[in-house]
Motif scaffolding. Sequence first.
Motif, short mmCIF file in Angstrom:
data_model
loop_
_atom_site.label_atom_id
_atom_site.label_comp_id
_atom_site.label_asym_id
_atom_site.label_seq_id
_atom_site.Cartn_x
_atom_site.Cartn_y
_atom_site.Cartn_z
N ARG A 261 -45.16 31.64 24.03
CA ARG A 261 -44.07 32.00 23.14
C ARG A 261 -43.30 30.76 22.68
O ARG A 261 -42.92 30.65 21.52
CB ARG A 261 -43.13 32.99 23.84
CG ARG A 261 -42.07 33.53 22.90
CD ARG A 261 -41.31 34.68 23.48
NE ARG A 261 -41.01 34.50 24.89
CZ ARG A 261 -40.50 35.45 25.65
NH1 ARG A 261 -40.22 36.61 25.15
NH2 ARG A 261 -40.25 35.21 26.93
N ARG B 179 -42.87 29.37 18.80
CA ARG B 179 -41.57 29.08 18.20
C ARG B 179 -41.48 27.64 17.70
O ARG B 179 -40.89 27.38 16.67
CB ARG B 179 -40.45 29.37 19.19
CG ARG B 179 -40.29 30.87 19.40
CD ARG B 179 -39.13 31.19 20.27
NE ARG B 179 -38.95 32.63 20.35
CZ ARG B 179 -38.52 33.27 21.39
NH1 ARG B 179 -38.19 32.60 22.47
NH2 ARG B 179 -38.39 34.56 21.39
N THR C 242 -44.64 32.69 28.67
CA THR C 242 -43.46 31.94 28.24
C THR C 242 -43.85 30.68 27.51
O THR C 242 -43.27 30.35 26.46
CB THR C 242 -42.58 31.60 29.46
OG1 THR C 242 -42.29 32.81 30.16
CG2 THR C 242 -41.29 30.93 29.03
#
Length: 127
Positions: free
Chosen positions: A116, A120, A113
């Motif tokens: 990611r 982003r 997580t």
Amino acid sequence: EKENWNREKLSLQKSLRQADAELSKLRAELRSEAFLRELGSDSENVILRRIYGKYLRAESFRKALIYQKKYLLLLLGGFQECEEATLALIARMGGQPAYTDLEIITHHSKGFTRFRSAVRVSIAISR
């Protein structure tokens, strides 16, 4: 007797270093005072305006960074909400995967997580 001479020598050297430091400090003060006298009132205004301009630019830059931080936080929150809604919709439609519990679908390790989220953020910054 030799030790006394060495002690006296060291104390005199120490006082000489202190006197040199004080002399250089006084010379610097004299230079700054002479420089200020040469400038006069007009140049003081120019210097103050220049410093104020630098302050305004720094403040504007700081506010822009705050705005960018808030934007990125909202963007990341939007990605997370959008992803959860999409996965819930897919689960309800019966497509792959066939899980109906959203927590089972979005269960990832903490490292994944974070990775990611970092990706982003970098994509948002590059855009």
